[in-house]
Design a protein around this motif. Structure first.
Motif, PDB file in Angstrom:
ATOM      1  N   ALA A 484       0.833  -1.207   0.000  1.00 12.01           N
ATOM      2  CA  ALA A 484       0.000   0.000   0.000  1.00 12.01           C
ATOM      3  C   ALA A 484       0.865   1.252   0.000  1.00 12.01           C
ATOM      4  N   ILE A 485       0.498   2.234  -0.790  1.00  9.74           N
ATOM      5  CA  ILE A 485       1.148   3.546  -0.773  1.00  9.74           C
ATOM      6  C   ILE A 485       0.389   4.399   0.242  1.00  9.74           C
ATOM      7  N   VAL A 486       1.067   4.792   1.318  1.00  3.28           N
ATOM      8  CA  VAL A 486       0.387   5.503   2.404  1.00  3.28           C
ATOM      9  C   VAL A 486       0.855   6.948   2.560  1.00  3.28           C
ATOM     10  N   GLY A 487       1.840   7.359   1.788  1.00  3.98           N
ATOM     11  CA  GLY A 487       2.298   8.735   1.886  1.00  3.98           C
ATOM     12  C   GLY A 487       3.021   9.168   0.631  1.00  3.98           C
ATOM     13  N   MET A 488       2.811  10.413   0.222  1.00  2.42           N
ATOM     14  CA  MET A 488       3.475  10.933  -0.981  1.00  2.42           C
ATOM     15  C   MET A 488       3.824  12.402  -0.776  1.00  2.42           C
ATOM     16  N   GLU A 489       4.859  12.832  -1.456  1.00  2.00           N
ATOM     17  CA  GLU A 489       5.199  14.246  -1.561  1.00  2.00           C
ATOM     18  C   GLU A 489       5.951  14.425  -2.858  1.00  2.00           C
ATOM     19  N   LEU A 490       5.902  15.627  -3.402  1.00  2.00           N
ATOM     20  CA  LEU A 490       6.551  15.895  -4.682  1.00  2.00           C
ATOM     21  C   LEU A 490       7.004  17.331  -4.719  1.00  2.00           C
ATOM     22  N   CYS A 491       8.208  17.543  -5.227  1.00  2.00           N
ATOM     23  CA  CYS A 491       8.722  18.888  -5.485  1.00  2.00           C
ATOM     24  C   CYS A 491       9.253  18.905  -6.913  1.00  2.00           C
ATOM     25  N   LEU A 492       8.681  19.741  -7.749  1.00  2.00           N
ATOM     26  CA  LEU A 492       9.061  19.815  -9.152  1.00  2.00           C
ATOM     27  C   LEU A 492       9.167  21.282  -9.545  1.00  2.00           C
ATOM     28  N   GLY A 493      10.386  21.722  -9.794  1.00  2.00           N
ATOM     29  CA  GLY A 493      10.569  23.132 -10.116  1.00  2.00           C
ATOM     30  C   GLY A 493      10.077  24.006  -8.974  1.00  2.00           C
TER      31      GLY A 493
END
Length: 581
Positions: A484-493
């Motif tokens: 299971a994917i339980v956490g995400m974060e993303l930084c793009l530009g």
């Protein structure tokens, strides 16, 4: 689900200072051979004395002792690569080819599809002698040209071009040379790298993504960088003696070489009638929270060790021998022995004493190959039923936990007796890297009678009938667990959060922009050859609270923006998962 399959070590090989192959290596260990020598002038560029200065001034080394590989000659037979190409390869790649060829030749691969054999290796991401020579050659030619002495710029051969590719090329080189088609990559987790590679190789086998794995580590960076680098850190031994755990210890010596292990699931190794050097019973990995380059944190080391014992179902005092990290730096050795004392704090009064040692006392610190060297030393000791000696130990420091504790540095070879008829020999190997990257592995002797004593074989795979030498269809008899994917974060530009990215995507906004002028090496390069503005997702600044990550103030100026971005993104994913930071 049944227990994960046990992992067997079915072959080992290596190139170490003073030893080509493991039998010569064991002879050197048994006979307490010290391989320390002066770094030859040929390893110091053109002017060795210009780099030496007793004061340890910037860009200088204060000592010239190391443990290096000499007189190595590769036999090409069995390597599916062009001989001229191999001849031009950096010598450390030749070490890897030799050790891999010997290890693969000493185990039974006939029943396996080579497409399901992978390679995960550890290597230090520092310049090699080849890449240094190329840089020097082009710098000299540039200077000659600048002062009017025109010269041909020369060309770089294919082998030379590969000489500096430490991140990726070594593992793919092994796969190409021996026709392997599984996962292939090289990693750098500092001095714990070999044990990290070992853990990931075990994961490939336990998940049935592979049927055999080549793993281990190697190190052979340009001596110019290691001698000067460790001098600047004040970690290099001024006396030219690596004396782990001894009162006289004053630092480490740099070593070089390659150690290779081949792994299989235990049931497959038994089916294939392989020689089983040992069984991996537990591996613990961790990272310090507050340690630094030369003063690791005991909590991180103990965390890794306890994780290994939990996986194995052992008590710490179940082991007979510990091959320590033991680099010979007074602070590092003291913290390691303090960690061992904490690990054993619940040991009963009648607990067996434990022998400890460090192969670095005889071959130096092999950096990313150190864990592999320690593993192979320990496996050889099991094979020969001998507790292996550690060199240059006479008396521990006054405040060392070695005074009156459970641990004794093994200074002479001695019989390694089993505790009783039912208990196999057991050992641990530690590798602790700069910045607090920790690894601890537990190894158990394999005895055929253990099958009758309840050890059992894990029936993980069922093979359909296939003719000899052909690939068999594989069917996993146990259902795989869902992830299971339980956490995400993303930084793009400039989109520095998952929410910002989501908003831009749903509103059809683009984060692309022209390359800022300060991203080009020279102003006239802006726009490229066609004078067309290049675009991309560029980040102008990273805004974080440094206090959140407990970064020592003195280290902040040296942190790269991408490192800060990694911390910010990882912390966001952990918060999204509801994990405490």
């Amino acid at each position: 689900m049944k227990d994960d399959p046990k992992i067997a070590i079915v072959a080992v090989s290596g190139i170490f200072p003073g030893a080509t192959g493991v039998e010569q290596f064991w002879s050197n260990i048994r006979n307490k051979m010290d391989t320390t020598q002066k770094v030859p002038a040929s390893r110091w560029n053109k002017f060795p004395k210009s780099f030496l200065q007793a004061s340890g001034a910037p860009d200088h080394a204060y000592a010239e002792k190391a443990c290096i590989v000499t007189d190595f000659k590769l036999n090409y037979e069995g390597i599916d690569l062009d001989a001229d190409f191999i001849d031009q390869l950096e010598s450390l790649f030749q070490w890897v080819l030799y050790a891999s060829m010997e290890a693969l030749g000493n185990c039974n691969l006939e029943a396996l599809d080579k497409r399901r054999i992978g390679t995960i290796l550890a290597a230090i991401a520092l310049p090699t002698r080849t890449s240094s020579r190329i840089s020097q050659r082009y710098l000299e030619r540039h200077l000659l040209k600048k002062f009017g002495a025109m010269t041909d710029s020369g060309s770089i051969s294919a082998a030379e071009a590969h000489g500096g590719r430490m991140v990726g090329f070594p593992a793919t080189l092994v796969c190409e040379a021996f026709g392997l088609g599984g996962s292939a990559y090289t990693l750098d987790a500092a001095c714990a790298s070999s044990l990290y590679a070992l853990k990931l190789a075990c994961d490939e086998l336990r998940s049935h993504r592979a049927d055999a794995m080549v793993t281990g580590g190697f190190s052979g960076t340009d001596n110019l960088y290691t001698q000067i680098g460790f001098s600047q850190l004040q970690a290099l031994s001024r006396s030219g003696r690596c004396a782990p755990f001894d009162r006289s210890a004053d630092g480490l010596l740099v070593g070089e070489g390659a150690g290779i292990l081949v792994l299989k699931r235990l049931d497959d190794a038994l089916r294939d009638n392989d020689t089983i050097w040992g069984v991996i019973r537990g591996i613990g990995l961790s990272n310090d929270m507050r340690g630094n380059l030369l003063a690791p944190e005991s909590d991180g080391q103990v965390r890794a060790m306890r994780a290994a014992y939990r996986e194995a179902g052992w008590r710490p005092w179940d082991v007979d021998y510990i091959e320590c990290h033991g680099a010979g730096t007074p602070v590092g050795d003291l913290i390691e022995t303090q960690s061992l004392k904490r690990l054993w704090e619940d040991a009963p009064p009648n607990a067996h004493g434990c022998a400890i040692g460090s192969v670095k006392s005889m071959i130096g610190h092999l950096l990313t190959a150190a864990g592999a060297a320690g593993m192979i030393k320990t496996l050889l000791a099991m094979k020969h039923e001998t507790l292996p000696p550690s060199l240059k130990f006479e008396q521990p420091p006054e405040k060392s936990p070695l005074n009156g504790g459970h641990f004794q540095v093994q200074s002479e070879p001695a019989p390694w007796c089993r505790r009783d008829e039912r208990t196999p020999r057991r050992a641990a190997v530690s590798a602790f890297g700069f910045g607090g990257i920790n690894g601890h592995v537990l190894i158990e002797e394999w005895r055929p009678q253990d099958l009758q004593q309840g050890a059992g074989i894990t029936p993980a795979l069922r093979r359909s009938t296939a003719s000899h030498g052909q690939s068999a269809d594989l069917q996993i008899t146990e259902p795989s667990q869902d992830i299971a994917i339980v956490g995400m974060e993303l930084c793009l530009g400039d989109l520095q959060s998952r929410e910002a990215f989501q908003g831009a995507v749903f509103q059809g906004q683009s984060c692309l922009k022209s390359v800022p002028e300060n991203r080009w090496r020279t102003p006239d390069a802006t726009g490229g050859e066609a004078n067309t503005p290049k675009k991309g997702a560029f980040l102008e600044e990273v805004v974080i609270d440094l206090g959140e990550f407990r970064i020592p103030p003195g280290e902040i100026p040296d942190i790269l923006p991408q490192q800060l971005l990694m911390l910010k993104t990882a912390a966001g994913a952990m918060r999204d998962a509801g994990l405490a930071l």
